[in-house]
Design an enzyme around this catalytic site. Structure first.
Site, PDB file in Angstrom:
ATOM      1  CG  ASP A 154      -2.808   5.492  -7.469  1.00 38.25           C
ATOM      2  OD1 ASP A 154      -2.976   4.510  -6.694  1.00 38.25           O
ATOM      3  OD2 ASP A 154      -2.413   6.610  -7.081  1.00 38.25           O
TER       4      ASP A 154
ATOM      5  CG  ASN B 271       2.690  -0.774  -4.901  1.00 34.70           C
ATOM      6  OD1 ASN B 271       2.405  -0.804  -6.103  1.00 34.70           O
ATOM      7  ND2 ASN B 271       2.452   0.288  -4.149  1.00 34.70           N
TER       8      ASN B 271
END
Ligand code: IPE
Ligand code: IPE
Ligand code: MG
Length: 228
Positions: free
Chosen positions: A14, A62
């Site tokens: 991330d 996502n």
């Protein structure tokens, strides 16, 4: 480093977007840099003889919640990686696996991922697993559905064997870069006894040296699995 190493490391990669933003560049620039970082980390893991690495590349959320433009960039990166680097991995005796639902992905990406899996050496001594359109909840629900279809008994073992990760030992260490302290639906079932390591380092800056720091920290942890 004379340390106790994990057999399986999961990585929540991330911080690519923020890394790019700091450089006044588009998010795709960060994703590109993230892929380069990932390649280096995989190399380092192999050097340490870590047998399994699982990288979170795209979550079910996502896919639902990011703009199409960014998803297209991420698909392009997968195309690039799976048409170049995966062959190299195979040559060096590594297996590639993909966990998650490939169905909604663009057809050519789905095919490349499947080729990457199918052309893997059968008994590679290293397994790199990509979590793509992966969600822990969806995985558990899917496993339950399979058990129902098979009219099979429901036990921890029977459910586990219907997860995408069947055959892969559970992760010993899960690393999350980018500063958030959460799992974001990654390996929920499998993470039950994983050691968690969170670092503010944004993924493109997560160098092999940073990876080594995580391993060192892991080696200092005491895993009790409920014992004393
Ligand atoms: C992680 O980086 C990669 C993916 C989710 C594909 P992000 O894109 O989430 O980057 P940040 O969190 O916005 O910085
Ligand atoms: C988790 O990162 C998913 C991947 C790294 C692929 P996100 O950036 O999507 O997580 P949240 O939204 O901050 O929880
Ligand atoms: Mg993020």
């Amino acid at each position: 480093m004379d340390i106790n190493l994990p057999r399986h490391v999961g990585i929540i990669m991330d911080g690519n977007g923020r890394w790019a933003k700091r450089r006044h560049r588009p998010r795709s620039y960060g994703h590109n840099a993230g892929m380069d970082a990932m390649i280096q980390i995989v190399k380092r893991a192999k050097e340490w003889d870590i047998r399994y690495v699982t990288v979170y590349a795209l979550s079910t959320e996502n896919l639902k919640n990011r703009p199409q433009e960014e998803l297209d960039e991420l698909f392009n990166l997968l195309r690039k990686y799976f048409s170049n680097h995966v062959k190299e991995l195979h040559k060096r005796g590594a297996k590639v696996r993909v966990i998650g639902d490939k169905e909604p992905l663009p057809a050519d990406v789905k095919q490349l991922l499947e080729e990457g899996e199918n052309n893997s050496p059968p008994d590679g001594e290293f397994t790199l697993t990509f979590a793509i359109n992966y969600g822990g909840r969806a995985e558990i629900a899917r496993a339950a559905e399979i058990l129902r279809e098979q009219n099979a008994e429901i036990t921890e073992q029977s459910l586990e064997s219907r997860l995408y990760t069947a055959g892969i030992p559970e992760p010993d260490l899960i690393i999350r870069t980018g500063g958030e302290v959460r799992l974001s639906n990654f390996l929920l079932w499998q993470a039950a006894y994983a050691e968690l390591y969170f670092t503010p380092v944004l993924f493109p800056d997560f160098t092999p040296g940073e990876f080594d720091k995580a391993l060192k920290e892991y080696s200092r942890r005491t895993r009790r699995f409920g014992g004393i």
